[in-house]
Scaffold this motif. Structure first.
Motif, PDB file in Angstrom:
ATOM      1  N   THR A   9     120.131 -13.380   4.393  1.00 58.95           N
ATOM      2  CA  THR A   9     121.309 -12.621   4.796  1.00 58.95           C
ATOM      3  C   THR A   9     121.167 -11.160   4.395  1.00 58.95           C
ATOM      4  OG1 THR A   9     122.691 -14.593   4.603  1.00 58.95           O
ATOM      5  CG2 THR A   9     123.825 -12.473   4.590  1.00 58.95           C
ATOM      6  N   ASN A  10     121.417 -10.254   5.362  1.00 57.95           N
ATOM      7  CA  ASN A  10     121.323  -8.804   5.167  1.00 57.95           C
ATOM      8  C   ASN A  10     119.936  -8.315   4.741  1.00 57.95           C
ATOM      9  OD1 ASN A  10     124.019  -7.941   5.820  1.00 57.95           O
ATOM     10  ND2 ASN A  10     124.680  -8.888   3.905  1.00 57.95           N
ATOM     11  N   ALA A  11     118.917  -9.121   4.912  1.00 57.04           N
ATOM     12  CA  ALA A  11     117.567  -8.750   4.483  1.00 57.04           C
ATOM     13  C   ALA A  11     116.960  -7.676   5.396  1.00 57.04           C
ATOM     14  CB  ALA A  11     116.666  -9.980   4.487  1.00 57.04           C
ATOM     15  N   GLN A  12     116.093  -6.867   4.847  1.00 56.58           N
ATOM     16  CA  GLN A  12     115.345  -5.845   5.580  1.00 56.58           C
ATOM     17  C   GLN A  12     113.936  -6.389   5.789  1.00 56.58           C
ATOM     18  OE1 GLN A  12     116.824  -2.960   6.699  1.00 56.58           O
ATOM     19  NE2 GLN A  12     118.664  -3.928   5.891  1.00 56.58           N
ATOM     20  N   LEU A  13     113.686  -6.954   6.975  1.00 56.65           N
ATOM     21  CA  LEU A  13     112.415  -7.619   7.251  1.00 56.65           C
ATOM     22  C   LEU A  13     111.733  -7.044   8.489  1.00 56.65           C
ATOM     23  CD1 LEU A  13     113.742 -11.228   6.565  1.00 56.65           C
ATOM     24  CD2 LEU A  13     112.182  -9.932   5.093  1.00 56.65           C
ATOM     25  N   ALA A  31     120.548  -9.687   9.358  1.00 60.24           N
ATOM     26  CA  ALA A  31     119.248  -9.212   8.879  1.00 60.24           C
ATOM     27  C   ALA A  31     118.649  -8.194   9.842  1.00 60.24           C
ATOM     28  CB  ALA A  31     118.288 -10.385   8.709  1.00 60.24           C
ATOM     29  N   ASN A  32     117.843  -7.291   9.314  1.00 56.50           N
ATOM     30  CA  ASN A  32     117.135  -6.308  10.117  1.00 56.50           C
ATOM     31  C   ASN A  32     115.723  -6.842  10.334  1.00 56.50           C
ATOM     32  OD1 ASN A  32     115.991  -4.107  11.310  1.00 56.50           O
ATOM     33  ND2 ASN A  32     116.975  -2.630   9.958  1.00 56.50           N
ATOM     34  N   LEU A  33     115.463  -7.310  11.573  1.00 56.15           N
ATOM     35  CA  LEU A  33     114.196  -7.946  11.916  1.00 56.15           C
ATOM     36  C   LEU A  33     113.479  -7.199  13.035  1.00 56.15           C
ATOM     37  CD1 LEU A  33     115.793 -11.482  11.888  1.00 56.15           C
ATOM     38  CD2 LEU A  33     114.053 -10.717  10.266  1.00 56.15           C
ATOM     39  N   ASN A  34     113.712  -5.898  13.122  1.00 55.40           N
ATOM     40  CA  ASN A  34     113.084  -5.099  14.176  1.00 55.40           C
ATOM     41  C   ASN A  34     111.571  -5.222  14.108  1.00 55.40           C
ATOM     42  OD1 ASN A  34     115.598  -4.181  15.047  1.00 55.40           O
ATOM     43  ND2 ASN A  34     115.541  -2.397  13.702  1.00 55.40           N
ATOM     44  N   GLY A  35     110.979  -5.579  15.243  1.00 53.31           N
ATOM     45  CA  GLY A  35     109.529  -5.689  15.326  1.00 53.31           C
ATOM     46  C   GLY A  35     108.944  -6.907  14.637  1.00 53.31           C
ATOM     47  N   ALA A  36     109.770  -7.822  14.151  1.00 54.12           N
ATOM     48  CA  ALA A  36     109.264  -9.027  13.481  1.00 54.12           C
ATOM     49  C   ALA A  36     108.539  -9.909  14.493  1.00 54.12           C
ATOM     50  CB  ALA A  36     110.406  -9.788  12.824  1.00 54.12           C
ATOM     51  N   ASP A  37     107.549 -10.666  14.024  1.00 55.57           N
ATOM     52  CA  ASP A  37     106.769 -11.543  14.888  1.00 55.57           C
ATOM     53  C   ASP A  37     107.107 -12.995  14.565  1.00 55.57           C
ATOM     54  OD1 ASP A  37     104.911 -12.972  16.343  1.00 55.57           O
ATOM     55  OD2 ASP A  37     103.206 -11.751  15.722  1.00 55.57           O
ATOM     56  N   PHE A  38     107.866 -13.630  15.481  1.00 54.53           N
ATOM     57  CA  PHE A  38     108.262 -15.025  15.360  1.00 54.53           C
ATOM     58  C   PHE A  38     107.528 -15.878  16.393  1.00 54.53           C
ATOM     59  CE2 PHE A  38     112.039 -12.914  13.575  1.00 54.53           C
ATOM     60  CZ  PHE A  38     112.266 -13.688  12.443  1.00 54.53           C
ATOM     61  N   ALA A  49     123.068 -14.571  13.695  1.00 52.63           N
ATOM     62  CA  ALA A  49     124.257 -13.834  14.139  1.00 52.63           C
ATOM     63  C   ALA A  49     124.213 -12.399  13.625  1.00 52.63           C
ATOM     64  CB  ALA A  49     125.533 -14.526  13.664  1.00 52.63           C
ATOM     65  N   GLY A  50     124.371 -11.456  14.544  1.00 51.95           N
ATOM     66  CA  GLY A  50     124.391 -10.045  14.177  1.00 51.95           C
ATOM     67  C   GLY A  50     123.055  -9.472  13.747  1.00 51.95           C
ATOM     68  N   ALA A  51     121.992 -10.255  13.857  1.00 54.15           N
ATOM     69  CA  ALA A  51     120.675  -9.771  13.432  1.00 54.15           C
ATOM     70  C   ALA A  51     120.144  -8.722  14.412  1.00 54.15           C
ATOM     71  CB  ALA A  51     119.685 -10.927  13.340  1.00 54.15           C
ATOM     72  N   LYS A  52     119.381  -7.792  13.891  1.00 49.04           N
ATOM     73  CA  LYS A  52     118.721  -6.779  14.711  1.00 49.04           C
ATOM     74  C   LYS A  52     117.286  -7.253  14.958  1.00 49.04           C
ATOM     75  CE  LYS A  52     121.391  -2.767  13.130  1.00 49.04           C
ATOM     76  NZ  LYS A  52     122.596  -3.508  13.101  1.00 49.04           N
ATOM     77  N   LEU A  53     117.021  -7.630  16.209  1.00 51.29           N
ATOM     78  CA  LEU A  53     115.722  -8.146  16.608  1.00 51.29           C
ATOM     79  C   LEU A  53     115.087  -7.237  17.666  1.00 51.29           C
ATOM     80  CD1 LEU A  53     117.052 -11.754  16.701  1.00 51.29           C
ATOM     81  CD2 LEU A  53     114.995 -11.135  15.433  1.00 51.29           C
ATOM     82  N   ILE A  54     115.299  -5.935  17.516  1.00 55.21           N
ATOM     83  CA  ILE A  54     114.796  -4.960  18.477  1.00 55.21           C
ATOM     84  C   ILE A  54     113.265  -5.013  18.506  1.00 55.21           C
ATOM     85  CG2 ILE A  54     114.658  -2.492  19.028  1.00 55.21           C
ATOM     86  CD1 ILE A  54     117.470  -2.268  17.646  1.00 55.21           C
ATOM     87  N   ASN A  55     112.730  -5.206  19.719  1.00 53.45           N
ATOM     88  CA  ASN A  55     111.283  -5.306  19.937  1.00 53.45           C
ATOM     89  C   ASN A  55     110.619  -6.434  19.152  1.00 53.45           C
ATOM     90  OD1 ASN A  55     111.203  -3.088  21.754  1.00 53.45           O
ATOM     91  ND2 ASN A  55     111.302  -1.704  20.009  1.00 53.45           N
ATOM     92  N   ALA A  56     111.379  -7.444  18.757  1.00 52.92           N
ATOM     93  CA  ALA A  56     110.807  -8.596  18.050  1.00 52.92           C
ATOM     94  C   ALA A  56     110.031  -9.469  19.030  1.00 52.92           C
ATOM     95  CB  ALA A  56     111.912  -9.410  17.385  1.00 52.92           C
ATOM     96  N   ASP A  57     109.016 -10.152  18.529  1.00 48.43           N
ATOM     97  CA  ASP A  57     108.234 -11.073  19.346  1.00 48.43           C
ATOM     98  C   ASP A  57     108.687 -12.498  19.044  1.00 48.43           C
ATOM     99  OD1 ASP A  57     106.408 -12.551  20.773  1.00 48.43           O
ATOM    100  OD2 ASP A  57     104.640 -11.670  19.846  1.00 48.43           O
ATOM    101  N   LEU A  58     109.370 -13.109  20.019  1.00 45.66           N
ATOM    102  CA  LEU A  58     109.847 -14.485  19.901  1.00 45.66           C
ATOM    103  C   LEU A  58     109.157 -15.356  20.950  1.00 45.66           C
ATOM    104  CD1 LEU A  58     113.442 -13.252  19.426  1.00 45.66           C
ATOM    105  CD2 LEU A  58     112.384 -14.831  17.815  1.00 45.66           C
ATOM    106  N   THR A  59     107.951 -14.961  21.359  1.00 41.66           N
ATOM    107  CA  THR A  59     107.195 -15.687  22.365  1.00 41.66           C
ATOM    108  C   THR A  59     106.956 -17.126  21.917  1.00 41.66           C
ATOM    109  OG1 THR A  59     106.073 -13.660  23.048  1.00 41.66           O
ATOM    110  CG2 THR A  59     105.029 -15.736  23.671  1.00 41.66           C
ATOM    111  N   GLY A  60     107.423 -18.068  22.731  1.00 39.74           N
ATOM    112  CA  GLY A  60     107.209 -19.485  22.435  1.00 39.74           C
ATOM    113  C   GLY A  60     108.011 -20.026  21.275  1.00 39.74           C
ATOM    114  N   GLY A  70     126.148 -11.952  18.862  1.00 39.42           N
ATOM    115  CA  GLY A  70     126.110 -10.525  18.554  1.00 39.42           C
ATOM    116  C   GLY A  70     124.754  -9.987  18.132  1.00 39.42           C
ATOM    117  N   ALA A  71     123.690 -10.762  18.293  1.00 39.07           N
ATOM    118  CA  ALA A  71     122.352 -10.287  17.914  1.00 39.07           C
ATOM    119  C   ALA A  71     121.870  -9.210  18.880  1.00 39.07           C
ATOM    120  CB  ALA A  71     121.362 -11.447  17.892  1.00 39.07           C
ATOM    121  N   ASP A  72     121.104  -8.264  18.378  1.00 37.16           N
ATOM    122  CA  ASP A  72     120.545  -7.192  19.209  1.00 37.16           C
ATOM    123  C   ASP A  72     119.079  -7.508  19.478  1.00 37.16           C
ATOM    124  OD1 ASP A  72     119.732  -4.903  20.493  1.00 37.16           O
ATOM    125  OD2 ASP A  72     120.525  -3.530  18.976  1.00 37.16           O
TER     126      ASP A  72
END
Length: 112
Positions: A9-13, A31-38, A49-60, A70-72
Motif C-alpha cells: 500500500t502506497n509503495a513507490q515501486l 502504489a506507484n508502479l509506473n514502468g513496472a514489469d508484471f 485500486a488507485g495504483a499508477k501503472l503508467i507504461n507498466a508491462d502486464l503482458t500475459g 480508479g487505476a491509471d
C-alpha cells in the motif's frame, strides 16, 4: 517469486520487475508502479485500486478478479492479459495496448 497476499500500500515501486511472480491477493492500493514489469505474473484477486501503472508491462498477466478501481493504466501493455471479472470502474486505459486481452465479465461503461 511467490509473494501472495503481500501488502504494498502506497509503495513507490517504479520500474520494479515482477515478471512471472505469484502475487495473488497482493495489495498495491495507491502504489506507484509506473514502468513496472508484471509480464506473466499471477495477480489473481490483487488489489490495485488507485495504483499508477503508467507504461507498466502486464503482458500475459492473470488479473482475474483483480480490483483496478480508479487505476491509471495510461500506455500500459495488457497484451494477452486476463481481466476476467476484474473491477475496472474509473480505470484509465488511454493509449494502453489491449490486443488479445480477455475482458469476460468486466464492465467498461465508465471507461469509455
Amino acid at each position: 517469486m511467490d509473494m501472495e497476499n503481500i501488502v504494498f500500500t502506497n509503495a513507490q515501486l517504479n520500474n520494479t520487475g515482477f515478471q512471472a511472480s505469484t502475487l495473488a491477493g497482493a495489495h498495491f492500493l495507491l502504489a506507484n508502479l509506473n514502468g513496472a514489469d508484471f509480464g506473466g505474473a499471477d495477480l489473481t484477486k490483487a488489489n490495485l485500486a488507485g495504483a499508477k501503472l503508467i507504461n507498466a508491462d502486464l503482458t500475459g498477466a492473470d488479473l482475474t478478479g483483480a480490483n483496478l478501481f480508479g487505476a491509471d493504466l495510461f500506455g500500459a501493455h495488457l497484451i494477452g492479459a486476463d481481466l476476467t471479472d476484474a473491477k475496472l470502474t474509473d480505470a484509465v486505459f488511454t493509449d494502453s495496448i489491449l490486443k488479445g486481452t480477455i475482458l469476460d465479465g468486466t464492465d467498461l461503461t465508465k471507461n469509455l
